[in-house]
Design a protein around this motif. Sequence first.
Motif: not given
Length: 189
Positions: A66-94
């Motif tokens: 099996k292959k075990i995946f780990s997040i890299t520093e670049t991945g952590k930065k991208g993830f944290m930037n995505w979290l910081a973006e907030g909800a935006g329009e997608e929160a009310t689109q369904f």
Amino acid sequence: MSLSFGILGFLNYKPMSGYDIAKAFESSLQFFWHAQNSHIYLELKKLEKKGYICGETVIQSDRPNKKIFSITETGKKGFMNWLAEGAGEEATQFKSSFLMKVFFGGNMTPAQSTDMLRKFKTDCEAYIKKMEDTPKSIDKYGYNKESYQTMYWQFTVDFGYSFIKNCIEWAERCIGKLENINEQYPKEN
């Protein structure tokens, strides 16, 4: 794109295999984000290619490797930037093909629409029953996390319960209205 960030979110907690990620989605996020195994594995390849994650093959004698995946520093930065973006329009689109059918339900007899809504209500009731296992998943995946982290997981569970209960109540109201006019229209054979 949110699937990628969901994967990064899980890997931000701990290294996992694709199978582990699929199980985590199924047991904790399924009521607001459905992810098929094939999509998860496709996203893992894309994330690895971008350098957001790295994979290490674990040799197993009694099972397939099996292959075990780990997040890299670049991945952590991208993830944290995505979290910081907030909800935006997608929160009310369904998007819901079911609600599209309800919208155009006036093209069917009220009896047919009532049957469709009863099926929806039954499906929602079955789903809420299935959600009873979600707190166990929070315990399983959150055993080594801070309580404030798992509190956010509980927020989404609460949203899921509230949403499905609201769907049941809505369906009951709609069925009640349709039952009042059902007598005016003959049932289709």
